[in-house]
Design an enzyme around this catalytic site. Structure first.
Site, mmCIF file in Angstrom:
data_model
loop_
_atom_site.group_PDB
_atom_site.id
_atom_site.type_symbol
_atom_site.label_atom_id
_atom_site.label_comp_id
_atom_site.label_asym_id
_atom_site.label_seq_id
_atom_site.Cartn_x
_atom_site.Cartn_y
_atom_site.Cartn_z
ATOM 1 C CE LYS A 15 2.756 -19.029 19.139
ATOM 2 N NZ LYS A 15 1.477 -19.676 18.783
ATOM 3 C CG PHE A 58 -29.307 15.223 52.210
ATOM 4 C CD1 PHE A 58 -29.284 14.807 53.535
ATOM 5 C CD2 PHE A 58 -29.569 14.258 51.240
ATOM 6 C CE1 PHE A 58 -29.490 13.486 53.896
ATOM 7 C CE2 PHE A 58 -29.776 12.928 51.583
ATOM 8 C CZ PHE A 58 -29.735 12.546 52.922
ATOM 9 N NE ARG A 106 -24.631 11.303 46.854
ATOM 10 C CZ ARG A 106 -24.978 10.025 47.033
ATOM 11 N NH1 ARG A 106 -25.822 9.714 47.997
ATOM 12 N NH2 ARG A 106 -24.508 9.104 46.247
ATOM 13 C CG HIS A 144 -0.764 14.550 54.084
ATOM 14 N ND1 HIS A 144 0.293 13.856 53.529
ATOM 15 C CD2 HIS A 144 -0.275 15.097 55.232
ATOM 16 C CE1 HIS A 144 1.359 13.974 54.298
ATOM 17 N NE2 HIS A 144 1.049 14.732 55.334
ATOM 18 C CG ASP A 186 -27.641 18.458 63.728
ATOM 19 O OD1 ASP A 186 -27.687 18.561 62.482
ATOM 20 O OD2 ASP A 186 -27.309 17.410 64.321
ATOM 21 C CB THR A 204 4.488 1.296 3.629
ATOM 22 O OG1 THR A 204 3.608 1.567 4.728
ATOM 23 C CG2 THR A 204 5.926 1.279 4.121
ATOM 24 C CG ASN A 260 -20.273 12.988 55.613
ATOM 25 O OD1 ASN A 260 -20.859 12.833 54.546
ATOM 26 N ND2 ASN A 260 -20.505 12.232 56.684
ATOM 27 N N GLY A 313 0.772 -1.238 0.000
ATOM 28 C CA GLY A 313 0.000 0.000 0.000
ATOM 29 C C GLY A 313 0.793 1.272 0.000
#
Length: 510
Positions: free
Chosen positions: A133, A459, A506, A267, A464, A33, A411, A31
């Site tokens: 191989k 969430f 989230r 870290h 609190d 080449t 968290n 081809g």
């Protein structure tokens, strides 16, 4: 001696072929080449002429022939193989130089599936695998960068089994990466990227002195040519841990476009972040968040590190600095610092790859997912849940806090005031504990949290956290929402006069 040359990447192939001819090799080719070599007056025999079998099916079949594969695969030390080859007019092929159809370039250029299918190489991988191989007898070359060392080994008589074994390994790496690319592409196109198998292929950039700890081996691999082409070492040598920290720091610092952002990582966790009017002010504000943790940390600068900023940073020990660009004057500031490591990654701003995939190793395998991103519509479309609307300045702080929180270990909570992080709590088993830890650190650093905004990557399960935020003087909160107690959270925000926004998305990071 025969050498078969058939390459898609024709870089250096003419010069390589000329060297082989000078060493006495007879060349076979196909081809494009073949055409290129003949254009340069390099005597080359066409494969179809050699096999007496023409190319078929528009070039789909040309090297799949016993005279080719027999010439590659027959074992020279076995009399029966040599006898069979002679009986069938099969000459030994001693060198195979093949690289494969440009499948990756094709899928980047077009979505035409028929064209993509035609750029799946069949004969090429077959010849490469056959030569690999039979490496004891055949030298296989798949990378133009190896041409010079191959010619040198041939000239010096060093084409021994050890050299051919190394080339064999490179050849199997070549075909494995090629087949992995095809399989991943097909699963992406037809199975949303989640097929029965997923292949992770990386090319080694460098070995590290050791891994996470001195008793572990380590290395850096890359998916694309980013680290070798775009990441420049100006001083020092990055360790295994430096690379992971660098990645985290740059991801955060570059998450805000061209803004003069500075992020400090220790870290794997951010201990400082700010976007001020210039990089010097940003660094000073980022450092103020937690100057104790910043000692020996990693600083990512989304812009040009100049002499003035370098002098400021040089007042404490920073182990690693990465910037879009570092000026010669800034480099000179750190010249006498033996332990500091300096890297460029971009130009006027940090440039970093944004992988579409994410995976984590677990014992016995890995979990795989789409990469997480904070999309602009999350910020712009965040829903006001309470009665108090944030001011423009608060909204800017909310955006910063939310984007940083998405890149902090869960968290987590992130407090931002005047475009600078003033407190952060991360990696806690309780969101309340994360809030307490963040506020305690801010108090220790003498930072004023009153008037800051608060972001959470998930969430708040109870009111609190809102109560604790109110006690700290937080003015506005942004979070995904989705708790069964959202109504209590909203009620508490209204009661305390705090602006509250839900994004609906989230961003856990474990």
């Amino acid at each position: 001696m025969n050498a078969l040359l058939s390459v898609s990447d024709k870089t250096g192939i003419v010069e390589f072929a000329q060297e082989l001819c000078a060493l006495g090799y007879t060349l076979l080719s196909t081809g494009g080449t073949l055409k290129l070599l003949q254009e340069h007056n390099i005597k080359t025999k066409e494969v179809g002429e050699y096999t007496q079998s023409p190319e078929m099916f528009e070039g789909r079949v040309k090297t799949l022939h016993p005279k080719i594969h027999g010439g590659i695969l027959h074992r020279r030390h076995l009399k029966e193989d040599v006898k069979t080859a002679k009986e069938h007019g099969i000459e030994p092929i001693d060198i195979v130089c093949v690289n494969l159809y440009p499948f990756k370039a094709t899928i980047e250029r077009t979505d035409d599936f028929e064209e993509i299918i035609e750029n799946i190489d069949i004969g090429g991988p077959s010849m490469v695998r056959a030569a690999a191989k039979n490496y004891r007898d055949v030298l296989i070359i798949t990378d133009p960068k190896d041409y010079a060392s191959v010619i040198e080994s041939l000239k010096k008589g060093e084409n021994d089994e050890e050299f051919r074994r190394d080339m064999m390994i490179r050849a199997f790496e070549h075909t494995a990466a090629y087949d992995s690319l095809i399989a991943n592409y097909m699963n992406t196109r037809f199975n949303n990227g989640f097929g029965a198998k997923r292949f992770l292929v990386g090319e080694r950039v460098c070995m590290t002195r050791y891994g996470e700890n001195p008793h572990q081996m380590g290395a850096l691999y890359e998916f694309e040519r980013f680290w070798r082409d775009s990441f420049k070492t100006l001083k020092g040598e990055a360790s295994f841990n430096n690379f992971t920290d660098l990645s985290g720091a740059v991801k955060i610092a570059s998450a805000f476009g061209d803004s003069p952002a500075v992020c400090i990582i220790k870290h794997g966790n951010p201990c400082g972040f700010a976007i001020k009017e210039n990089l010097l002010s940003s660094y000073q504000a980022a450092l103020a968040c937690d100057p104790i943790s910043a000692y020996g940390g990693v600083v990512a600068i989304n812009g040009v590190l100049d002499e003035r900023l370098a002098l400021e940073i040089n007042q404490i020990f920073i182990e690693v600095i990465v910037a879009g660009r570092i000026t010669p004057e800034a480099l000179a500031v750190f010249e006498t610092k033996k332990r500091i490591k300096l890297f460029e990654c971009g130009a006027d701003h940090l440039n970093f790859p944004r992988d579409e995939i994410d995976f984590k190793h677990i014992e016995g395998g890995f979990v795989f997912q789409e990469a997480d991103r904070v999309k602009e519509e999350e910020i712009q479309g965040a829903k006001l849940m309470g009665q108090i609307e944030a001011t423009p300045a608060q909204k800017r702080d909310l955006e910063i806090a939310y984007k940083v929180a998405a890149l902090v270990k869960s968290n987590c909570v992130v407090y931002v005031k005047d475009s600078a992080m003033v407190a952060v709590g991360m990696g806690m088993t309780s969101r309340v504990d994360a809030s307490k830890a963040a506020l305690a650190k801010a108090k220790e650093s003498g930072l004023e949290v009153k008037g800051a905004v608060l972001a959470s990557e998930a969430f708040f399960p109870f009111k609190d956290s809102i109560e604790a935020a109110h006690e700290a003087g937080v003015s506005a909160v942004i979070e995904p929402g989705g708790s069964i107690r959202d109504d209590e959270v909203i009620q508490a925000a209204n009661e305390f006069g705090m602006a509250l926004y839900f994004t609906g998305v989230r961003h856990f990071l474990h």
